[in-house]
Design a protein around this motif. Structure first.
Motif, PDB file in Angstrom:
ATOM      1  N   VAL A  76       0.828  -1.213   0.000  1.00 18.53           N
ATOM      2  CA  VAL A  76       0.000   0.000   0.000  1.00 18.53           C
ATOM      3  C   VAL A  76       0.859   1.258   0.000  1.00 18.53           C
ATOM      4  CG1 VAL A  76      -1.997  -1.106   1.038  1.00 18.53           C
ATOM      5  CG2 VAL A  76      -0.243  -0.126   2.533  1.00 18.53           C
ATOM      6  N   MET A  77       2.023   1.206   0.654  1.00 15.34           N
ATOM      7  CA  MET A  77       2.903   2.380   0.631  1.00 15.34           C
ATOM      8  C   MET A  77       3.504   2.584  -0.755  1.00 15.34           C
ATOM      9  SD  MET A  77       4.037   4.982   2.135  1.00 15.34           S
ATOM     10  CE  MET A  77       3.501   4.704   3.805  1.00 15.34           C
ATOM     11  N   GLN A  78       3.869   1.488  -1.431  1.00 12.34           N
ATOM     12  CA  GLN A  78       4.372   1.607  -2.799  1.00 12.34           C
ATOM     13  C   GLN A  78       3.299   2.159  -3.718  1.00 12.34           C
ATOM     14  OE1 GLN A  78       7.778   1.517  -2.324  1.00 12.34           O
ATOM     15  NE2 GLN A  78       7.752   0.600  -4.346  1.00 12.34           N
ATOM     16  N   THR A  79       2.064   1.752  -3.502  1.00 18.67           N
ATOM     17  CA  THR A  79       0.962   2.279  -4.307  1.00 18.67           C
ATOM     18  C   THR A  79       0.862   3.790  -4.156  1.00 18.67           C
ATOM     19  OG1 THR A  79      -0.301   0.220  -4.126  1.00 18.67           O
ATOM     20  CG2 THR A  79      -1.532   2.219  -4.650  1.00 18.67           C
ATOM     21  N   ARG A  80       0.943   4.252  -2.936  1.00 18.63           N
ATOM     22  CA  ARG A  80       0.818   5.691  -2.696  1.00 18.63           C
ATOM     23  C   ARG A  80       1.999   6.456  -3.288  1.00 18.63           C
ATOM     24  NH1 ARG A  80      -0.883   8.668   2.933  1.00 18.63           N
ATOM     25  NH2 ARG A  80      -0.325  10.786   2.306  1.00 18.63           N
ATOM     26  N   LYS A  81       3.210   5.928  -3.143  1.00 18.11           N
ATOM     27  CA  LYS A  81       4.387   6.612  -3.689  1.00 18.11           C
ATOM     28  C   LYS A  81       4.363   6.623  -5.220  1.00 18.11           C
ATOM     29  CE  LYS A  81       7.551   5.430   0.118  1.00 18.11           C
ATOM     30  NZ  LYS A  81       8.786   4.681   0.465  1.00 18.11           N
ATOM     31  N   ASN A  82       4.080   5.457  -5.797  1.00 17.47           N
ATOM     32  CA  ASN A  82       4.136   5.351  -7.256  1.00 17.47           C
ATOM     33  C   ASN A  82       3.032   6.138  -7.940  1.00 17.47           C
ATOM     34  OD1 ASN A  82       6.415   3.711  -7.249  1.00 17.47           O
ATOM     35  ND2 ASN A  82       5.217   1.828  -7.140  1.00 17.47           N
ATOM     36  N   THR A  83       1.942   6.406  -7.222  1.00 16.42           N
ATOM     37  CA  THR A  83       0.901   7.250  -7.798  1.00 16.42           C
ATOM     38  C   THR A  83       1.439   8.637  -8.090  1.00 16.42           C
ATOM     39  OG1 THR A  83      -0.789   6.025  -6.588  1.00 16.42           O
ATOM     40  CG2 THR A  83      -1.408   8.189  -7.429  1.00 16.42           C
ATOM     41  N   VAL A  84       2.279   9.155  -7.211  1.00 18.46           N
ATOM     42  CA  VAL A  84       2.916  10.457  -7.439  1.00 18.46           C
ATOM     43  C   VAL A  84       4.021  10.340  -8.478  1.00 18.46           C
ATOM     44  CG1 VAL A  84       4.199  12.342  -6.371  1.00 18.46           C
ATOM     45  CG2 VAL A  84       2.369  11.221  -5.108  1.00 18.46           C
ATOM     46  N   LEU A  85       4.829   9.290  -8.337  1.00 26.99           N
ATOM     47  CA  LEU A  85       5.974   9.138  -9.231  1.00 26.99           C
ATOM     48  C   LEU A  85       5.549   8.938 -10.677  1.00 26.99           C
ATOM     49  CD1 LEU A  85       9.064   9.048  -8.908  1.00 26.99           C
ATOM     50  CD2 LEU A  85       8.908   6.560  -8.899  1.00 26.99           C
ATOM     51  N   ASP A 119      14.256   9.370  -8.914  1.00 27.39           N
ATOM     52  CA  ASP A 119      14.585   8.537  -7.758  1.00 27.39           C
ATOM     53  C   ASP A 119      14.585   9.380  -6.491  1.00 27.39           C
ATOM     54  OD1 ASP A 119      14.877   6.344  -9.399  1.00 27.39           O
ATOM     55  OD2 ASP A 119      17.043   6.562  -9.597  1.00 27.39           O
ATOM     56  N   ALA A 120      15.048  10.619  -6.610  1.00 25.58           N
ATOM     57  CA  ALA A 120      15.053  11.513  -5.451  1.00 25.58           C
ATOM     58  C   ALA A 120      13.632  11.837  -5.003  1.00 25.58           C
ATOM     59  CB  ALA A 120      15.813  12.794  -5.782  1.00 25.58           C
ATOM     60  N   ILE A 121      12.707  11.977  -5.958  1.00 21.75           N
ATOM     61  CA  ILE A 121      11.306  12.212  -5.598  1.00 21.75           C
ATOM     62  C   ILE A 121      10.770  11.019  -4.813  1.00 21.75           C
ATOM     63  CG2 ILE A 121       8.973  12.487  -6.513  1.00 21.75           C
ATOM     64  CD1 ILE A 121      10.137  14.057  -8.822  1.00 21.75           C
ATOM     65  N   LEU A 122      11.098   9.804  -5.262  1.00 24.36           N
ATOM     66  CA  LEU A 122      10.672   8.602  -4.541  1.00 24.36           C
ATOM     67  C   LEU A 122      11.268   8.577  -3.140  1.00 24.36           C
ATOM     68  CD1 LEU A 122       9.104   5.921  -4.742  1.00 24.36           C
ATOM     69  CD2 LEU A 122      11.220   4.857  -5.538  1.00 24.36           C
ATOM     70  N   ASP A 123      12.535   8.982  -3.016  1.00 23.71           N
ATOM     71  CA  ASP A 123      13.177   9.025  -1.705  1.00 23.71           C
ATOM     72  C   ASP A 123      12.493  10.040  -0.792  1.00 23.71           C
ATOM     73  OD1 ASP A 123      15.025   7.117  -2.476  1.00 23.71           O
ATOM     74  OD2 ASP A 123      16.508   8.584  -3.124  1.00 23.71           O
ATOM     75  N   SER A 329      -2.350  16.367  -2.101  1.00 29.94           N
ATOM     76  CA  SER A 329      -1.566  16.793  -0.941  1.00 29.94           C
ATOM     77  C   SER A 329      -0.120  16.327  -1.052  1.00 29.94           C
ATOM     78  CB  SER A 329      -2.210  16.246   0.343  1.00 29.94           C
ATOM     79  OG  SER A 329      -1.432  16.573   1.465  1.00 29.94           O
ATOM     80  N   ASP A 330       0.098  15.075  -1.464  1.00 28.65           N
ATOM     81  CA  ASP A 330       1.459  14.566  -1.627  1.00 28.65           C
ATOM     82  C   ASP A 330       2.220  15.353  -2.692  1.00 28.65           C
ATOM     83  OD1 ASP A 330       1.038  12.685   0.316  1.00 28.65           O
ATOM     84  OD2 ASP A 330       0.565  11.059  -1.085  1.00 28.65           O
ATOM     85  N   CYS A 331       1.562  15.625  -3.813  1.00 30.24           N
ATOM     86  CA  CYS A 331       2.205  16.358  -4.902  1.00 30.24           C
ATOM     87  C   CYS A 331       2.570  17.777  -4.477  1.00 30.24           C
ATOM     88  CB  CYS A 331       1.300  16.399  -6.133  1.00 30.24           C
ATOM     89  SG  CYS A 331       1.038  14.809  -6.934  1.00 30.24           S
ATOM     90  N   LYS A 332       1.638  18.453  -3.833  1.00 34.98           N
ATOM     91  CA  LYS A 332       1.893  19.827  -3.411  1.00 34.98           C
ATOM     92  C   LYS A 332       3.003  19.881  -2.361  1.00 34.98           C
ATOM     93  CE  LYS A 332      -2.789  21.494  -4.366  1.00 34.98           C
ATOM     94  NZ  LYS A 332      -4.060  22.008  -3.788  1.00 34.98           N
ATOM     95  N   GLY A 333       3.026  18.889  -1.465  1.00 30.68           N
ATOM     96  CA  GLY A 333       4.062  18.870  -0.436  1.00 30.68           C
ATOM     97  C   GLY A 333       5.447  18.683  -1.023  1.00 30.68           C
ATOM     98  N   VAL A 334       5.600  17.719  -1.943  1.00 30.07           N
ATOM     99  CA  VAL A 334       6.908  17.483  -2.570  1.00 30.07           C
ATOM    100  C   VAL A 334       7.321  18.682  -3.410  1.00 30.07           C
ATOM    101  CG1 VAL A 334       8.132  16.057  -4.249  1.00 30.07           C
ATOM    102  CG2 VAL A 334       6.670  14.982  -2.533  1.00 30.07           C
ATOM    103  N   SER A 335       6.375  19.274  -4.146  1.00 31.44           N
ATOM    104  CA  SER A 335       6.682  20.454  -4.970  1.00 31.44           C
ATOM    105  C   SER A 335       7.180  21.610  -4.104  1.00 31.44           C
ATOM    106  CB  SER A 335       5.442  20.888  -5.750  1.00 31.44           C
ATOM    107  OG  SER A 335       5.011  19.875  -6.632  1.00 31.44           O
ATOM    108  N   LYS A 336       6.524  21.822  -2.982  1.00 29.61           N
ATOM    109  CA  LYS A 336       6.921  22.906  -2.084  1.00 29.61           C
ATOM    110  C   LYS A 336       8.324  22.670  -1.540  1.00 29.61           C
ATOM    111  CE  LYS A 336       5.537  25.170   2.234  1.00 29.61           C
ATOM    112  NZ  LYS A 336       4.516  25.166   3.328  1.00 29.61           N
TER     113      LYS A 336
END
Length: 512
Positions: A76-85, A119-123, A329-336
């Motif tokens: 489930v965590m990979q699902t959430r990360k890969n949705t953004v990636l 890869d850095a975004i995934l990290d 929310s995940d996208c906006k947080g990483v972008s910020k």
């Protein structure tokens, strides 16, 4: 004034990057103390209390281990990360100003050519579960420009929180309190699953208890499966039996389990008690409950991860769309974070103290129903709302036709004013005044030809009434009756088609 990730002012006197590697990997980063081994509620509570006091070393190791040991949590965590990636992204200028456009182009070229950027975004998204994630920027000077050449992820156990909840870097020289994190050197993405101490902000703080309970359940389930269906072997001995005879009896009972054979004294007895028939549903139900709770914590729902016996893929897809807010929310947080910790120093080193920073934009918008949108625009056009063609080309992703290209004529209800491919030549070349008038005349003639049968059909009842009427009064009554039932829909459609084509041709001629 430029602020760092903690809100502290950053001096801009030294506008050259630090090219050293500060958070150097050590042996401690590679090996773990495995706090999950033999984990109990008491030991887990101690680990979490240590993190609450700022020492997140064992918590970081524990969170890393539960990802390895729990396939459902990992999934489930990979699902959430890969949705953004999996989303497309772009660099958007602060404004249309020429300088802002130049800066955005420079930043975009750097990031698009940074091989490990995705890869850095995934990290960085590792912060979702663990509360924060850090990547060190390896700067270099190339062709007179300061550029990042590598983004190295740093393990969370290399950091700790001080009494003010500021993150500090643990070094070989200072393993107790750590050092202040240098500016413009690290990308620090912090995730707040809830308010409070940042050490408790990760999603895994919620999931770790479900992991513990499920871990106990699975262990008991495996032990149950080992003896499932086997009778209980009970050895009996007489009072006063020596310890040697007791040991022999125990050994015999154990051998019966593995070898189905054994020897005992006549003075001892082995009794077989049939086990109660159970299928282990209690273990399965508890494990499924823990998985469901983990899915809720990570994904915000359960159907996209566990469809169940009565579910379907369509249902899970519909349910997953409800959690669009989590993706945004995940996208906006990483972008910020990237804008603050990577784009800002990149602009600072190469363009000076400039606050007009470009943005990293993820295209997380849900795909539109093109057919539904087309119907909506058709309705707007029918009620007379002016629509810009440039907007429509952009909206539906259709390239604007260039001069000289053959255009497809619109298909009309009740007949096509351009029934053959040869007739499409009227839109093929830029017309002059003579050819334009000839085309208009041809359209008018074709309209008359197509309208003749319709008009003849409309007039035929009138002609019959004129021929059959005995006197003017009777003719008047018949004509009024025919007029009341007259259906001109077909003629109206034909005239509308002709006006539409004439208007389209006129606009095209004026454009050319």
């Amino acid at each position: 004034m430029i602020l760092d990730h903690n809100g502290n002012p950053i001096t801009t006197q030294n506008k050259r990057p630090d090219t050293r590697e500060i958070a150097v990997a050590t042996v401690r980063d590679k090996y773990s103390s495995y706090p999950s081994s033999g984990l109990t509620p008491e030991r887990l509570a101690r680990v979490l209390k240590e993190a609450d006091q700022g020492d997140i070393y064992r918590q970081a190791e524990l969170f890393e281990e539960i990802e390895e040991k729990d396939p459902h949590l990992f999934s489930v965590m990979q699902t959430r990360k890969n949705t953004v990636l999996g989303l497309d992204w772009e660099i958007i200028a602060y404004s249309d100003d020429e300088r802002d456009q130049e800066i955005a182009k420079f930043v975009g070229n750097i990031l698009y050519n940074l091989q490990d950027f995705e890869d850095a975004i995934l990290d960085l998204l590792d912060a979702i579960g663990k509360g924060f994630s850090v990547s060190e920027i390896m700067w270099a000077i190339e062709d007179g420009a300061a550029v990042p050449i590598h983004l190295k992820w740093r393990h969370q156990k290399k950091f700790r929180y001080d009494q003010l909840d500021n993150l500090r870097l643990l070094t070989e020289e200072n393993l107790s309190t750590g050092i202040e994190i240098p500016p413009n050197k690290f990308i620090i993405h912090q995730y707040k699953a809830r308010s409070g101490s940042p050490a408790r902000a990760g999603v895994y703080r919620v999931c770790v208890w479900m992991y513990l309970f499920k871990n106990f359940t699975v262990k008991d389930w495996v032990a149950f499966a080992e003896v499932y269906g086997m009778p209980i072997r009970l050895g009996k001995y007489e009072p006063g039996t020596s310890q040697e005879e007791k040991n022999a009896l125990l050994q015999a009972v154990l051998q019966i389990a593995s070898d189905a054979a054994g020897i005992i004294s006549k003075n001892t007895e082995v009794e077989f008690i049939q086990a109660i028939k159970q299928d282990g549903d209690v273990f399965k139900n508890l494990a499924q409950f823990c998985n469901t709770e983990i899915s809720k914590a990570v994904l915000g729902q359960t159907m996209s991860s566990d469809i169940g016996d009565s579910g379907s893929y369509a249902a899970s897809k519909t349910h997953a769309e409800v959690r669009q807010d989590i993706l945004e929310s995940d996208c906006k947080g990483v972008s910020k974070t990237i804008r603050r910790d990577l784009i800002r120093p990149l602009v600072l080193f190469n363009y000076g103290d400039d606050k007009r920073l470009p943005y990293l934009k993820f295209h997380y918008e849900k795909p539109e129903d093109q057919e539904k949108e087309a119907t909506k625009y058709k309705t707007l056009a029918e009620i007379g709302l002016p629509l810009a063609t440039e907007h429509l080309y952009e909206k539906f992703g259709i390239p604007k036709p260039e001069t000289g290209q053959e255009l497809l004529a619109p298909l009309m209800q009740g007949g096509n004013l351009f029934p053959s491919k040869a007739s499409l030549q009227v839109f093929k070349k830029p017309p002059d005044m003579v050819s334009s008038q000839r085309t208009i005349d041809d359209l008018a003639d074709q309209l008359l030809v197509n309208g003749a049968p319709i008009i003849e059909k409309l007039l035929s009842p009138y002609m019959a009434a004129i021929q059959d009427a005995n006197d003017p009064e009777e003719l008047k009554e018949r004509l009024l009756a025919i007029y009341a039932k007259l259906d001109t829909t077909e003629l109206q459609e034909l005239l509308a088609e002709g006006m539409y084509v004439a208007d389209l041709f006129g606009r095209w001629s004026a454009h050319e």
